[in-house]
Design a protein around this motif. Sequence first.
Motif, PDB file in Angstrom:
ATOM      1  N   GLY A 184       0.808  -1.303   0.182  1.00  0.00           N
ATOM      2  CA  GLY A 184      -0.164   0.122  -0.055  1.00  0.00           C
ATOM      3  C   GLY A 184       0.895   1.354   0.039  1.00  0.00           C
ATOM      4  N   GLU A 185       2.070   1.082   0.367  1.00  0.00           N
ATOM      5  CA  GLU A 185       2.859   2.423   0.415  1.00  0.00           C
ATOM      6  C   GLU A 185       3.583   2.626  -0.907  1.00  0.00           C
ATOM      7  OE1 GLU A 185       3.630   1.826   5.167  1.00  0.00           O
ATOM      8  OE2 GLU A 185       5.421   1.437   3.760  1.00  0.00           O
ATOM      9  N   LEU A 186       2.744   2.852  -1.954  1.00  0.00           N
ATOM     10  CA  LEU A 186       3.316   3.111  -3.035  1.00  0.00           C
ATOM     11  C   LEU A 186       3.943   4.602  -3.494  1.00  0.00           C
ATOM     12  CD1 LEU A 186      -0.058   2.450  -4.745  1.00  0.00           C
ATOM     13  CD2 LEU A 186       1.617   1.010  -4.721  1.00  0.00           C
ATOM     14  N   TRP A 199       4.699   7.740  -5.822  1.00  0.00           N
ATOM     15  CA  TRP A 199       3.582   8.654  -6.712  1.00  0.00           C
ATOM     16  C   TRP A 199       3.411   8.037  -7.870  1.00  0.00           C
ATOM     17  CZ3 TRP A 199       4.619  11.439 -11.240  1.00  0.00           C
ATOM     18  CH2 TRP A 199       6.010  11.820 -11.378  1.00  0.00           C
ATOM     19  N   ILE A 217       0.649   5.401  -8.496  1.00  0.00           N
ATOM     20  CA  ILE A 217      -0.932   5.638  -8.006  1.00  0.00           C
ATOM     21  C   ILE A 217      -1.792   5.185  -9.255  1.00  0.00           C
ATOM     22  CG2 ILE A 217      -2.533   7.319  -7.040  1.00  0.00           C
ATOM     23  CD1 ILE A 217      -0.340   6.599  -5.018  1.00  0.00           C
ATOM     24  N   VAL A 247      -3.066  -1.799   4.124  1.00  0.00           N
ATOM     25  CA  VAL A 247      -2.892  -0.253   4.937  1.00  0.00           C
ATOM     26  C   VAL A 247      -2.261  -0.386   6.014  1.00  0.00           C
ATOM     27  CG1 VAL A 247      -3.854   1.785   5.429  1.00  0.00           C
ATOM     28  CG2 VAL A 247      -4.520   0.499   3.538  1.00  0.00           C
ATOM     29  N   ARG A 248      -0.805   0.183   6.326  1.00  0.00           N
ATOM     30  CA  ARG A 248      -0.123   0.348   7.619  1.00  0.00           C
ATOM     31  C   ARG A 248      -0.864   1.316   8.626  1.00  0.00           C
ATOM     32  NH1 ARG A 248       5.168  -0.687   8.939  1.00  0.00           N
ATOM     33  NH2 ARG A 248       5.861  -0.685   6.677  1.00  0.00           N
ATOM     34  N   ASP A 304       1.160   3.060  11.470  1.00  0.00           N
ATOM     35  CA  ASP A 304       2.172   4.269  11.516  1.00  0.00           C
ATOM     36  C   ASP A 304       1.684   5.577  12.427  1.00  0.00           C
ATOM     37  OD1 ASP A 304       0.263   5.346   9.841  1.00  0.00           O
ATOM     38  OD2 ASP A 304       1.742   6.169   8.489  1.00  0.00           O
TER      39      ASP A 304
END
Lengths: 105, 391
Positions: free
Chosen positions: A14-16, A18, A21, A36-37, A40
């Motif tokens: 999920g930590e793409l 830019w 996207i 999704v983290r 954090d």
Amino acid sequence: MAKTKAKEKPRAKGELGWKEIEIGFFITEPGNSVEVRTGDWKSRRPVVDFKKCNKCTLCYFFCPEGCIAKNKDGFFEADLFYCKGCGICAAECPKEAIAMAEEAK
Amino acid sequence: MAKREGIEVSVAVGDAAMLSDVDVVSAYPITPQTHIVEHLAELVANGELRAAYIPVESEHSAMSACLGASAVGARTFTATASQGLELMHEVLFVASAMRLPIVMAVANRALSAPISIWGDHSDVMAARDVGWIQIFVENGQETVDNVICAFRIGEDRRVLLPVMIHLDGFALTHVIEPIELPDKKDVDQFLPPFKYPLPLDPKKPVTMGALGSPFIYTEVKWAQEINLEKAKDVVLEIWQKFGKAFGRTYSPIEQYRTEGARVLLLTMGSYSETAMVAVDKMRGEGKEVGLLKLRLWRPFPYQELRKTVKNADVLIVLDRAISFGGPGGPVCSEVKAALYAEVKRPKIVGFVGGLGGRDISMAGFAEMVERGMEIARSGSKREFEIYGVRE
Ligand code: SF4
Ligand code: SF4
């Protein structure tokens, strides 16, 4: 139910960046909220003292994130990738087995 | 062959949407946009236009309905003005961020209070940063052409963004002009059917408008900004293609008699027409004055502006809106920002005028040029001046 993992994952799917996207930030994969983290946000993390724990499951049911799961020894532990550090588990634990420790950074 | 005939610009806008095979129209009537949507409602009711016309109770709902329609892959059109645009405001951001290529005609009108139904650009300037492509037109023909182009631009796979066409209220919307409505078959050839790449579809579910936590929001916004910046090349390409197909080409900053001009006047929208006549007259008197018409407002054409003004001594910018308590008119302020780092650049003078339908005559433009040159020589006590205010 989230998988039990004591360690936090490195960069999640999920930590793409830019460039990765999707158009309009649309989500094309059902159920990918597990990527999704939510962890954090936390400034404190739950640490369980297994010597005090009687495996009553209350922390498991009270965790609003649903991130507490049974580990291989039958104790209940939070997946820190998702744990928001709200402290509800610690407040609800009848054995006062959960301490909220400051996050390192 | 398309015929040129006298037609009210608002009606022509509706016809252009019909020629573009629009699937859904949702709008709320507001002066001076009313004739556009009335005409579209009529076309749908008469069966001439096979589209869904969704009447709603407000502009907020109109834009929301357009959002949904566009999200299922329908070609969507709406129109508004003034307070209506402001009432849509929050949804405008959603449309651009969700990359939904809605086309909207904005019949530019002043904002309340006091209530004014007449034209200026305060409505668009308040919606400057909503992430839409924004194009200004100065006459009926340009309006029709750009409505058709807007669908092709917005729906291009490299763009996928909503587009606003700004036409001045009354000065354009309510006048009858000679306009050539292109033939349907030519429009069909120019404008391929809309195929949204990720529509709402029960067979292939997607989530639109999800939460973006702090860890992803920055990436999403940067992707959006780069996408809008890059859209400029596509806008230029499609204007070129339109020119090839229909014989009328558009560019982000149009130049009128700028050869050898020491003084350049910059306008947007219908006042450019008066300014052109004023420039002709000044040229006739031997003054080295030229006109720039800024057509592409978003994405802002930085390179083109820098290239166009670099040999002039004075650049006079006319704004039809006030950025209250700010550095002057919004257009002038951006022009200044665009030229700040240039080694060779003209002196920039900002005027605000034409507010709430106040006319600026040919003589008015000449006066503004005179005063602008004076300010360029000896300065002004103010950041910007207002044209035509009574003491
Ligand atoms: S701190 Fe909150 S989120 Fe974390 S495990 Fe405990 S109850 Fe769940
Ligand atoms: S609430 Fe406390 S005692 Fe009960 S399972 Fe959780 S840690 Fe153990």
